[in-house]
Design an enzyme around this catalytic site. Sequence first.
Site, PDB file in Angstrom:
ATOM      1  N   HIS A 363      85.058 -12.572 -54.420  1.00 38.00           N
ATOM      2  CA  HIS A 363      85.000 -13.018 -52.846  1.00 38.00           C
ATOM      3  C   HIS A 363      83.900 -13.592 -52.375  1.00 38.00           C
ATOM      4  O   HIS A 363      83.884 -13.909 -51.120  1.00 38.00           O
ATOM      5  CB  HIS A 363      85.866 -12.083 -52.104  1.00 38.00           C
ATOM      6  N   LYS A 555      86.015 -13.318 -36.253  1.00 35.33           N
ATOM      7  CA  LYS A 555      85.792 -13.121 -37.662  1.00 35.33           C
ATOM      8  C   LYS A 555      84.859 -12.097 -37.668  1.00 35.33           C
ATOM      9  O   LYS A 555      83.910 -11.809 -36.326  1.00 35.33           O
ATOM     10  CB  LYS A 555      85.265 -14.442 -38.410  1.00 35.33           C
ATOM     11  N   ARG A 556      84.166 -11.385 -38.926  1.00 39.01           N
ATOM     12  CA  ARG A 556      83.184 -10.359 -38.856  1.00 39.01           C
ATOM     13  C   ARG A 556      81.674 -11.181 -38.439  1.00 39.01           C
ATOM     14  O   ARG A 556      81.568 -12.336 -38.204  1.00 39.01           O
ATOM     15  CB  ARG A 556      82.881  -9.870 -40.112  1.00 39.01           C
ATOM     16  N   LYS A 561      78.020 -16.991 -41.099  1.00 35.51           N
ATOM     17  CA  LYS A 561      79.233 -17.155 -40.286  1.00 35.51           C
ATOM     18  C   LYS A 561      78.555 -18.132 -38.934  1.00 35.51           C
ATOM     19  O   LYS A 561      79.388 -18.842 -38.374  1.00 35.51           O
ATOM     20  CB  LYS A 561      80.122 -16.448 -39.995  1.00 35.51           C
ATOM     21  N   THR A 663      90.147 -17.101 -44.045  1.00 36.74           N
ATOM     22  CA  THR A 663      91.505 -17.117 -43.968  1.00 36.74           C
ATOM     23  C   THR A 663      91.949 -17.073 -42.489  1.00 36.74           C
ATOM     24  O   THR A 663      93.229 -17.652 -42.401  1.00 36.74           O
ATOM     25  CB  THR A 663      92.076 -15.842 -44.615  1.00 36.74           C
ATOM     26  N   LYS A 667      94.948 -19.362 -40.484  1.00 39.01           N
ATOM     27  CA  LYS A 667      95.973 -18.612 -39.573  1.00 39.01           C
ATOM     28  C   LYS A 667      95.734 -19.514 -38.188  1.00 39.01           C
ATOM     29  O   LYS A 667      96.776 -19.652 -37.587  1.00 39.01           O
ATOM     30  CB  LYS A 667      95.419 -17.219 -38.967  1.00 39.01           C
TER      31      LYS A 667
HETATM   32  C1  Z2T Z   1      85.087  -9.688 -47.729  1.00 41.82           C
HETATM   33  O1  Z2T Z   1      86.020  -9.808 -46.443  1.00 41.82           O
HETATM   34  C2  Z2T Z   1      85.081 -10.902 -48.136  1.00 41.82           C
HETATM   35  C3  Z2T Z   1      84.329 -11.215 -49.282  1.00 41.82           C
HETATM   36  C4  Z2T Z   1      83.489 -10.069 -49.753  1.00 41.82           C
HETATM   37  O2  Z2T Z   1      82.667 -10.151 -50.748  1.00 41.82           O
HETATM   38  C5  Z2T Z   1      83.556  -8.861 -48.849  1.00 41.82           C
HETATM   39  C6  Z2T Z   1      84.502  -8.588 -47.923  1.00 41.82           C
HETATM   40 CL1  Z2T Z   1      84.666  -7.248 -47.075  1.00 41.82          CL
HETATM   41  C7  Z2T Z   1      82.341  -8.976 -51.537  1.00 41.82           C
HETATM   42  C8  Z2T Z   1      85.864 -12.188 -47.590  1.00 41.82           C
HETATM   43  C9  Z2T Z   1      85.039 -13.560 -47.617  1.00 41.82           C
HETATM   44  O3  Z2T Z   1      83.918 -13.544 -46.932  1.00 41.82           O
HETATM   45  C10 Z2T Z   1      86.072 -14.685 -47.257  1.00 41.82           C
HETATM   46  O4  Z2T Z   1      85.302 -16.025 -47.260  1.00 41.82           O
HETATM   47  C11 Z2T Z   1      87.297 -14.817 -47.929  1.00 41.82           C
HETATM   48  O5  Z2T Z   1      88.147 -15.635 -47.313  1.00 41.82           O
HETATM   49  C12 Z2T Z   1      87.993 -13.380 -47.893  1.00 41.82           C
HETATM   50  O6  Z2T Z   1      87.063 -12.338 -48.537  1.00 41.82           O
HETATM   51  C13 Z2T Z   1      89.111 -13.265 -48.748  1.00 41.82           C
HETATM   52  O7  Z2T Z   1      88.921 -13.788 -50.149  1.00 41.82           O
END
Ligand code: Z2T
Length: 821
Positions: A363, A555-556, A561, A663, A667
């Site tokens: 991810h 988003k976080r 970002k 994601t 949405k």
């Molecule tokens: C996370 O939410 C994502 C990646 C991570 O890498 C960890 C966490 Cl908690 C270890 C996110 C990505 O940043 C985002 O781009 C992606 O859409 C999402 O995972 C689902 O694949």
Amino acid sequence: MIPAPCDLGNSTESLKNSIINHVRFTLGAYVESASQNDWWVATCLAIRDRVMDHATKSRTIHRQSGVRRVHYLSLEYLMGRLLENNLRNSGLYDVTKQALSEMGKDLDELLESEPDMGLGNGGLGRLAACFMDSLSTVNLPAIGYGIHYEFGLFRQEFINGRQVEHPDAWMRDGSPWKIARPSYRQSIQLYGRVVQKFDDYGRPHYEWVETKQLLGLPWDIPIVGYDSHTVNVLRLWQAQADEDFNFQVFNEGSYVEALRDKAIAETVSKVLYPNDSTENGKELRLVQQYFFVACSLADIVRRFKVGYTLPWSEFPSKAAIQLNDTHPAVAIPELMRILVDLEGLEWEEAWDICQKTFSYTNHTLLPEALEMWSVSLFERVLPRHLQIIYEINQRFLEQDVEGKWPGDNEKKRSLSLIEERGGRYVRMANLSVLGSHATNGVAALHTRLLCERLFADFYALYPDRFLNLTNGITFRRWLDVCNPELSALITEAIGKDWKKDAALLRNLDPYADDPAFRARYAQIKRGHKAKLAEVIQAECGVTVSPDALFDVQIKRLHEYKRQHLNLLNIVTMYREILDNPDADFHPRVFIFGAKAAPGYFLAKNIIHAINAVAAKVNNDPRVGDKLKVVFLPNYRVSLAEKIIPAADLSEQISTAGKEASGTGNMKLALNGSLTIGTLDGANVEIEEEVGSENIFIFGLTVEEVTALKAKGYNPWDYYWANKKLRDTIDWISSDYFTGNAEEFLPLRRSLLDHGDPYLCLADYQPYVDAQAKVDAAYKDKDHWMKMAILNTARVGKFSSDRTILEYAEKVWHLPQVVVND
Ligand code: Z2T
């Protein structure tokens, strides 16, 4: 004779009966004086009763048909609220609303009282939740495994504009959705040491002794698909002390000591680690990972043994296991341990079974998010697993790597499961690629970069193991539930089949040119904006007009970002309004929602800066209605469901190459919000789908980022070359916003002295220009609505049903199994 169960019919009368029975006999309350919470619990239980039978039936059919099942292993499930989703998916929404209203209760009020199940940080955890919905909807046999955290992601509050965290006691009062399964409790080992023993033929085997024991109690949550009778379960493990183990202590009279040990054991499932995309290397986190992995694998193995009398070589034909990032990767040595140490298989056969069973989703490319466990910590907690990892590594380096690149120590160093520079670490990503048959990225660009960069050498060795599976979202929650008005309008236009086959949304395309349809679409958007304006009023005390352009970044909070790039543009606009009061731009409300990891200092500084700018802008009479900035506290799934339908503009402005997929971008586009974004993650594919005339793309590409960094990026060049940019940054780092010029020095320093690692300054002017185009476009309201409709119509690709069917076909090789009523 087994009597028929109580009336579980789907009529209003049946629902009323069920709810009242639960109020009286489950909750022990009088109908006349039951609390709001009693009614909510009783309603959930009435629905759960109707769902549980399908869960049992699904399990039975999956077992009897002997099909392969997928086991999704994830440290996070960001489920949000469950009642409305379960009502809409099961088709019981209308009748339940009616039943409650006949008893003087308002369903919508009850829905609002449900606490979010926030057992995740962000995208990765929400993806797991969307996948669970899709797996049930498309009739795939699946089990989700995770941790039953007592405390989910912290609740966020702002005090003087600064983030303050509070514990999230989401299930202090229990939860009507979960069912304990004490008969499936597991006992697992930790710590201890390994002894080598020899059998009668002098062959060595290994025993893990003097360990600590931990019990795992499973809680099941039924997952209701849309218009399907498949009900899979999410099985979450709660850590408990092994009571027997402490009896000696009891006998010595140290009763209180024993209970202290018990409390320590139970901390294992106490709280979700609040880091999104950064690792912290804490022992408790490793223990959490192993705890839930060991419980889950023992559960899977138990099911294999009771269900069939098959040789171990058939294990992969019954069980696929998906690793949601590397967090559960310790499952690979754990399965090896089970097969070799406990079941007596030869190493080669066990390894073959492992690789066939596991698959791995990556991810992120961010180096700070790649999990590495220090060898000494790993050895203390999981001594036998470390030995197994060494053995895997040795065979791999001596056979595969030496075979492909004879004598090349540089390749061995880069591919090794052990990082040897600056201390010794276990590389969980390398372990995950090696121990599985498939590694996937989550968007086309991300997968390309995985193959070209992060896993380049692995890709050269095993090109067939890598594939792309672009993320998706469940259109039930993210359209049908959160935007029922738009859902109904779509259904009126093209029928309801889009809810199960999102590609059909393309049939909306011609409606973009239909003035009557546009008007209704616009009216729905306006309605959601008015509702969100009320939320903003209540949460932030700021009055905003629903006629303004709602510009949303949710988003976080992360430097990559680039919420601070957004802030630079806001401050630039603020200056422009003061410099040129007659400037003609459409009123705008900038809306933020974001949690920062509690230890992420700069992220917290950015939150404070946005809040400080908001306070000034919102109270400056010279600005009036032209510009408002609001930061909604405690961003979470249920708040996202209110913001997303009300958004006009979706900010997806990460530095190219940093956001694996995103994601939220999907949405927002689905709900008719236009994207302003970089060519990063799934934005690239969103542009392909909606057409470049219906999206605002700006900024450096991945290749340009690489080239710029290679030639030597210096943010000062941009600072000195652009007066507006300079004035903006200098203003933020003056005493204007808080009275203290030092307050946002960390932000200023990161942008200038520390090299602006995410290239905000390089992308500043292109971003400001793109925002000017947005403003111009919004002035043509009718055309904007056309673009919004085309976004809704053209993002069918991003349904998680499509994603999950691709996993089923290309990775898991799973059949769809229809469960009849
Ligand atoms: C996370 O939410 C994502 C990646 C991570 O890498 C960890 C966490 Cl908690 C270890 C996110 C990505 O940043 C985002 O781009 C992606 O859409 C999402 O995972 C689902 O694949």
